[in-house]
Design a protein around this motif. Structure first.
Motif, PDB file in Angstrom:
ATOM      1  N   ARG A 143       7.937  11.579   0.628  1.00 29.68           N
ATOM      2  CA  ARG A 143       7.773  10.494  -0.340  1.00 29.68           C
ATOM      3  C   ARG A 143       8.950   9.525  -0.380  1.00 29.68           C
ATOM      4  O   ARG A 143       8.835   8.432  -0.932  1.00 29.68           O
ATOM      5  CB  ARG A 143       7.577  11.079  -1.749  1.00 29.68           C
ATOM      6  N   ARG A 177       8.568   5.847   0.725  1.00 25.91           N
ATOM      7  CA  ARG A 177       7.656   5.136  -0.170  1.00 25.91           C
ATOM      8  C   ARG A 177       8.382   4.723  -1.445  1.00 25.91           C
ATOM      9  O   ARG A 177       8.193   3.619  -1.956  1.00 25.91           O
ATOM     10  CB  ARG A 177       6.468   6.040  -0.503  1.00 25.91           C
ATOM     11  N   TRP A 178       9.233   5.610  -1.991  1.00 27.60           N
ATOM     12  CA  TRP A 178      10.004   5.259  -3.178  1.00 27.60           C
ATOM     13  C   TRP A 178      10.970   4.112  -2.876  1.00 27.60           C
ATOM     14  O   TRP A 178      11.146   3.212  -3.707  1.00 27.60           O
ATOM     15  CB  TRP A 178      10.795   6.459  -3.670  1.00 27.60           C
ATOM     16  N   ARG A 218      10.592   1.769  -0.694  1.00 27.23           N
ATOM     17  CA  ARG A 218       9.787   0.539  -0.625  1.00 27.23           C
ATOM     18  C   ARG A 218       9.459   0.043  -2.028  1.00 27.23           C
ATOM     19  O   ARG A 218       9.508  -1.162  -2.302  1.00 27.23           O
ATOM     20  CB  ARG A 218       8.512   0.810   0.167  1.00 27.23           C
ATOM     21  N   GLU A 219       9.155   0.961  -2.931  1.00 27.70           N
ATOM     22  CA  GLU A 219       8.861   0.594  -4.314  1.00 27.70           C
ATOM     23  C   GLU A 219      10.081  -0.028  -4.987  1.00 27.70           C
ATOM     24  O   GLU A 219       9.963  -1.003  -5.741  1.00 27.70           O
ATOM     25  CB  GLU A 219       8.400   1.835  -5.078  1.00 27.70           C
ATOM     26  N   GLU A 228      10.413  -3.575  -3.750  1.00 26.90           N
ATOM     27  CA  GLU A 228       9.382  -4.438  -4.337  1.00 26.90           C
ATOM     28  C   GLU A 228       9.702  -4.793  -5.786  1.00 26.90           C
ATOM     29  O   GLU A 228       9.499  -5.928  -6.221  1.00 26.90           O
ATOM     30  CB  GLU A 228       8.021  -3.752  -4.246  1.00 26.90           C
ATOM     31  N   LEU A 229      10.209  -3.825  -6.548  1.00 22.01           N
ATOM     32  CA  LEU A 229      10.533  -4.074  -7.946  1.00 22.01           C
ATOM     33  C   LEU A 229      11.711  -5.028  -8.111  1.00 22.01           C
ATOM     34  O   LEU A 229      11.823  -5.716  -9.125  1.00 22.01           O
ATOM     35  CB  LEU A 229      10.842  -2.755  -8.656  1.00 22.01           C
ATOM     36  N   GLU A 275      13.955  -2.021   3.993  1.00 16.23           N
ATOM     37  CA  GLU A 275      12.679  -2.330   3.347  1.00 16.23           C
ATOM     38  C   GLU A 275      12.748  -3.704   2.680  1.00 16.23           C
ATOM     39  O   GLU A 275      11.796  -4.497   2.740  1.00 16.23           O
ATOM     40  CB  GLU A 275      12.327  -1.265   2.312  1.00 16.23           C
ATOM     41  N   THR A 278      19.797  -3.290  -5.765  1.00 13.41           N
ATOM     42  CA  THR A 278      19.105  -2.022  -5.645  1.00 13.41           C
ATOM     43  C   THR A 278      20.129  -0.935  -5.333  1.00 13.41           C
ATOM     44  O   THR A 278      21.237  -1.232  -4.869  1.00 13.41           O
ATOM     45  CB  THR A 278      18.035  -2.061  -4.538  1.00 13.41           C
ATOM     46  N   ARG A 309      10.043   5.026 -14.087  1.00 14.72           N
ATOM     47  CA  ARG A 309       8.924   5.866 -13.662  1.00 14.72           C
ATOM     48  C   ARG A 309       9.500   7.138 -13.077  1.00 14.72           C
ATOM     49  O   ARG A 309      10.330   7.081 -12.171  1.00 14.72           O
ATOM     50  CB  ARG A 309       8.094   5.165 -12.585  1.00 14.72           C
ATOM     51  N   LYS A 331       9.303  10.565 -10.830  1.00 18.17           N
ATOM     52  CA  LYS A 331       8.646  10.943  -9.586  1.00 18.17           C
ATOM     53  C   LYS A 331       8.862  12.431  -9.312  1.00 18.17           C
ATOM     54  O   LYS A 331       9.874  13.008  -9.703  1.00 18.17           O
ATOM     55  CB  LYS A 331       9.238  10.129  -8.417  1.00 18.17           C
ATOM     56  N   ILE A 385      12.731   6.133 -10.829  1.00 19.68           N
ATOM     57  CA  ILE A 385      13.024   4.749 -10.498  1.00 19.68           C
ATOM     58  C   ILE A 385      13.169   3.995 -11.815  1.00 19.68           C
ATOM     59  O   ILE A 385      12.250   3.995 -12.639  1.00 19.68           O
ATOM     60  CB  ILE A 385      11.919   4.122  -9.640  1.00 19.68           C
TER      61      ILE A 385
END
Length: 245
Positions: free
Chosen positions: A46, A49-50, A52-53, A56-57, A79, A132, A229, A231, A238
Protein backbone atom coordinates in the motif's frame (compact mmCIF):
# COMPACT_ATOMS: atom_id res chain seq x y z
CA UNK A 1 12.30 25.38 -13.73
CA UNK A 2 14.78 26.44 -11.08
CA UNK A 3 15.13 25.35 -7.48
CA UNK A 4 14.13 27.79 -4.71
CA UNK A 5 16.92 30.08 -3.57
CA UNK A 6 18.79 28.78 -0.53
CA UNK A 7 18.64 30.90 2.66
CA UNK A 8 21.85 29.39 4.01
CA UNK A 9 24.36 26.93 2.64
CA UNK A 10 23.31 23.34 2.04
CA UNK A 11 24.27 20.94 4.82
CA UNK A 12 27.80 19.76 4.17
CA UNK A 13 28.26 16.09 3.30
CA UNK A 14 30.36 15.47 6.40
CA UNK A 15 28.11 17.28 8.90
CA UNK A 16 26.52 14.97 11.45
CA UNK A 17 23.19 15.92 13.08
CA UNK A 18 23.28 16.24 16.86
CA UNK A 19 21.51 14.41 19.70
CA UNK A 20 18.81 11.93 18.80
CA UNK A 21 19.36 12.81 15.15
CA UNK A 22 22.77 11.10 15.23
CA UNK A 23 21.16 7.72 15.91
CA UNK A 24 18.29 8.32 13.48
CA UNK A 25 20.74 9.41 10.76
CA UNK A 26 22.68 6.20 11.24
CA UNK A 27 19.55 4.08 11.02
CA UNK A 28 18.43 5.63 7.75
CA UNK A 29 21.90 5.48 6.27
CA UNK A 30 21.93 1.76 7.08
CA UNK A 31 18.47 0.85 5.72
CA UNK A 32 18.62 2.82 2.45
CA UNK A 33 19.37 -0.23 0.31
CA UNK A 34 16.24 -2.12 1.35
CA UNK A 35 13.99 0.78 2.45
CA UNK A 36 11.57 0.51 -0.48
CA UNK A 37 11.30 -3.27 -0.17
CA UNK A 38 10.52 -3.10 3.54
CA UNK A 39 7.90 -0.38 3.04
CA UNK A 40 6.15 -2.59 0.49
CA UNK A 41 6.31 -5.64 2.75
CA UNK A 42 5.15 -3.90 5.94
CA UNK A 43 2.19 -2.19 4.23
CA UNK A 44 1.26 -5.16 2.00
CA UNK A 45 1.97 -3.07 -1.08
CA UNK A 46 0.00 0.00 0.00
CA UNK A 47 2.92 2.39 0.57
CA UNK A 48 3.25 3.73 -2.96
CA UNK A 49 -0.51 4.29 -3.18
CA UNK A 50 -0.35 6.35 0.03
CA UNK A 51 2.55 8.38 -1.38
CA UNK A 52 0.50 9.10 -4.50
CA UNK A 53 -2.39 10.20 -2.28
CA UNK A 54 -0.07 12.54 -0.37
CA UNK A 55 1.11 14.13 -3.63
CA UNK A 56 -2.47 14.55 -4.86
CA UNK A 57 -3.60 16.19 -1.62
CA UNK A 58 -0.74 18.72 -1.78
CA UNK A 59 -2.30 20.27 -4.91
CA UNK A 60 0.32 22.94 -5.72
CA UNK A 61 -0.68 25.51 -8.36
CA UNK A 62 0.53 25.17 -11.95
CA UNK A 63 4.02 26.61 -12.21
CA UNK A 64 4.41 26.55 -8.43
CA UNK A 65 6.84 24.75 -6.14
CA UNK A 66 6.65 21.76 -3.82
CA UNK A 67 9.07 20.62 -1.12
CA UNK A 68 9.13 16.94 -0.17
CA UNK A 69 10.82 16.62 3.22
CA UNK A 70 12.36 13.39 4.51
CA UNK A 71 12.14 12.40 0.88
CA UNK A 72 14.10 9.19 1.53
CA UNK A 73 14.25 7.26 -1.73
CA UNK A 74 12.05 9.87 -3.36
CA UNK A 75 8.73 8.05 -3.71
CA UNK A 76 6.52 11.04 -2.86
CA UNK A 77 8.72 13.52 -4.75
CA UNK A 78 8.64 11.39 -7.91
CA UNK A 79 4.87 10.96 -7.63
CA UNK A 80 4.53 14.75 -7.32
CA UNK A 81 6.82 15.39 -10.29
CA UNK A 82 4.74 12.99 -12.38
CA UNK A 83 1.41 14.47 -11.27
CA UNK A 84 2.47 18.12 -11.66
CA UNK A 85 4.89 18.45 -14.60
CA UNK A 86 4.91 22.29 -14.44
CA UNK A 87 5.72 22.37 -10.71
CA UNK A 88 9.27 22.64 -9.37
CA UNK A 89 9.70 19.69 -6.99
CA UNK A 90 12.51 19.63 -4.42
CA UNK A 91 13.26 16.43 -2.50
CA UNK A 92 15.23 17.02 0.71
CA UNK A 93 16.69 14.53 3.18
CA UNK A 94 19.51 14.38 5.71
CA UNK A 95 20.62 10.90 4.63
CA UNK A 96 23.17 10.89 1.83
CA UNK A 97 22.55 7.23 1.02
CA UNK A 98 18.80 7.72 0.78
CA UNK A 99 19.34 10.54 -1.70
CA UNK A 100 21.72 8.39 -3.73
CA UNK A 101 18.94 5.79 -4.09
CA UNK A 102 16.44 8.49 -5.05
CA UNK A 103 18.71 9.99 -7.69
CA UNK A 104 19.15 6.60 -9.37
CA UNK A 105 15.43 6.07 -9.99
CA UNK A 106 13.67 6.60 -13.34
CA UNK A 107 12.41 10.17 -13.63
CA UNK A 108 14.80 11.47 -10.96
CA UNK A 109 16.00 14.27 -13.25
CA UNK A 110 12.61 15.95 -12.82
CA UNK A 111 13.33 16.57 -9.11
CA UNK A 112 15.86 18.86 -7.43
CA UNK A 113 17.53 16.73 -4.73
CA UNK A 114 19.06 18.43 -1.71
CA UNK A 115 20.83 17.32 1.45
CA UNK A 116 19.14 19.24 4.25
CA UNK A 117 18.17 19.09 7.92
CA UNK A 118 14.42 19.47 8.55
CA UNK A 119 15.19 21.34 11.78
CA UNK A 120 17.04 24.10 9.90
CA UNK A 121 15.80 24.29 6.33
CA UNK A 122 18.10 26.05 3.85
CA UNK A 123 15.28 27.94 2.14
CA UNK A 124 13.92 31.45 2.40
CA UNK A 125 10.62 32.38 4.00
CA UNK A 126 7.54 31.42 1.96
CA UNK A 127 9.57 29.59 -0.72
CA UNK A 128 7.07 26.79 -1.46
CA UNK A 129 3.42 26.47 -2.44
CA UNK A 130 3.12 23.02 -0.86
CA UNK A 131 5.08 20.72 1.46
CA UNK A 132 4.86 16.93 1.67
CA UNK A 133 6.68 14.57 3.99
CA UNK A 134 6.88 10.88 4.78
CA UNK A 135 7.76 9.44 8.19
CA UNK A 136 9.62 12.52 9.37
CA UNK A 137 7.93 13.76 12.53
CA UNK A 138 8.35 10.75 14.84
CA UNK A 139 12.09 10.83 14.12
CA UNK A 140 12.85 14.41 15.19
CA UNK A 141 13.93 15.79 18.56
CA UNK A 142 11.93 19.02 18.38
CA UNK A 143 8.56 18.32 16.77
CA UNK A 144 7.28 21.86 17.22
CA UNK A 145 10.51 23.36 15.87
CA UNK A 146 10.42 21.19 12.74
CA UNK A 147 6.79 22.09 12.02
CA UNK A 148 7.57 25.76 12.67
CA UNK A 149 10.30 25.57 10.03
CA UNK A 150 7.79 24.13 7.57
CA UNK A 151 5.34 26.93 8.41
CA UNK A 152 8.11 29.44 7.73
CA UNK A 153 9.03 28.19 4.24
CA UNK A 154 5.41 27.56 3.18
CA UNK A 155 3.53 30.33 1.40
CA UNK A 156 0.27 31.62 2.87
CA UNK A 157 -2.62 29.49 1.69
CA UNK A 158 -0.25 26.61 0.93
CA UNK A 159 -0.89 23.09 2.13
CA UNK A 160 1.25 20.69 4.14
CA UNK A 161 0.54 16.95 3.77
CA UNK A 162 2.03 14.46 6.21
CA UNK A 163 2.39 10.67 5.93
CA UNK A 164 3.26 9.26 9.33
CA UNK A 165 2.93 6.23 11.54
CA UNK A 166 0.31 6.48 14.27
CA UNK A 167 0.16 4.91 17.74
CA UNK A 168 -2.52 2.21 17.99
CA UNK A 169 -5.85 3.14 19.54
CA UNK A 170 -9.36 1.77 19.91
CA UNK A 171 -10.55 -1.79 20.59
CA UNK A 172 -7.89 -3.37 18.37
CA UNK A 173 -5.03 -1.59 20.19
CA UNK A 174 -3.67 -4.68 22.03
CA UNK A 175 -3.59 -6.77 18.84
CA UNK A 176 -2.00 -3.99 16.77
CA UNK A 177 0.60 -3.30 19.48
CA UNK A 178 1.46 -7.00 19.55
CA UNK A 179 1.93 -6.92 15.77
CA UNK A 180 4.19 -3.88 16.00
CA UNK A 181 6.30 -5.45 18.76
CA UNK A 182 6.53 -8.87 17.16
CA UNK A 183 5.89 -8.84 13.41
CA UNK A 184 7.67 -5.63 12.37
CA UNK A 185 11.08 -6.53 13.88
CA UNK A 186 10.70 -10.08 12.53
CA UNK A 187 10.06 -8.76 9.01
CA UNK A 188 13.14 -6.57 9.39
CA UNK A 189 15.19 -9.62 10.26
CA UNK A 190 13.78 -11.82 7.47
CA UNK A 191 13.80 -9.33 4.58
CA UNK A 192 16.78 -7.16 5.46
CA UNK A 193 18.78 -8.93 8.16
CA UNK A 194 18.24 -5.85 10.33
CA UNK A 195 16.07 -6.41 13.37
CA UNK A 196 17.27 -3.47 15.46
CA UNK A 197 16.29 -0.71 13.01
CA UNK A 198 12.76 -2.05 12.80
CA UNK A 199 12.57 -2.49 16.56
CA UNK A 200 13.19 1.27 16.62
CA UNK A 201 10.33 1.73 14.12
CA UNK A 202 7.99 -0.15 16.46
CA UNK A 203 9.00 1.75 19.59
CA UNK A 204 8.98 5.19 17.94
CA UNK A 205 5.53 4.54 16.47
CA UNK A 206 4.02 3.58 19.82
CA UNK A 207 5.65 6.58 21.54
CA UNK A 208 4.59 9.17 18.94
CA UNK A 209 1.78 11.71 19.22
CA UNK A 210 -1.76 10.89 18.13
CA UNK A 211 -3.17 12.69 15.04
CA UNK A 212 -5.28 14.84 17.37
CA UNK A 213 -2.20 15.95 19.31
CA UNK A 214 -0.34 16.80 16.10
CA UNK A 215 -3.43 18.71 14.91
CA UNK A 216 -3.46 20.78 18.12
CA UNK A 217 0.18 21.71 17.53
CA UNK A 218 -0.52 22.64 13.91
CA UNK A 219 -3.32 24.96 15.04
CA UNK A 220 -1.01 26.68 17.55
CA UNK A 221 1.55 27.24 14.80
CA UNK A 222 -0.94 28.98 12.49
CA UNK A 223 -2.38 26.20 10.33
CA UNK A 224 -6.09 25.69 9.64
CA UNK A 225 -8.43 23.33 7.73
CA UNK A 226 -6.76 20.32 9.38
CA UNK A 227 -7.86 16.79 8.69
CA UNK A 228 -6.55 13.24 8.52
CA UNK A 229 -7.26 9.73 7.27
CA UNK A 230 -6.04 6.67 9.12
CA UNK A 231 -4.63 3.77 7.13
CA UNK A 232 -3.82 0.10 7.69
CA UNK A 233 -5.57 -0.65 11.00
CA UNK A 234 -4.75 2.87 12.21
CA UNK A 235 -0.98 2.32 12.18
CA UNK A 236 -0.45 4.96 9.49
CA UNK A 237 -2.10 8.31 8.93
CA UNK A 238 -2.22 10.96 6.21
CA UNK A 239 -2.73 14.46 7.65
CA UNK A 240 -3.16 17.80 5.91
CA UNK A 241 -3.33 21.44 6.94
CA UNK A 242 -3.28 24.86 5.29
CA UNK A 243 -1.18 27.86 6.32
CA UNK A 244 -3.50 30.69 7.28
CA UNK A 245 -3.51 33.63 4.89
Amino acid sequence: MSAPTARVREMAIDEVPQGKSVAVHGIFQGIAEYYDRMNRVMTLGRHRRWCREVAELAAPPAGGSLLDLATGTGVIALEAAHAYPTVTVTGADFSERMLERAKAKPGADAVHWQLADAADLPFGDESFDAITEGYLLRNVEDLEGVLREQHRVLRRGGRIVILETSPPSGPAKPIVEWGLRTIVPLLGQVFSGDRSSYTYLESSTRAFESPGQVADLLIRLGFRDIGWRKKFFGTNVIMWATKAR
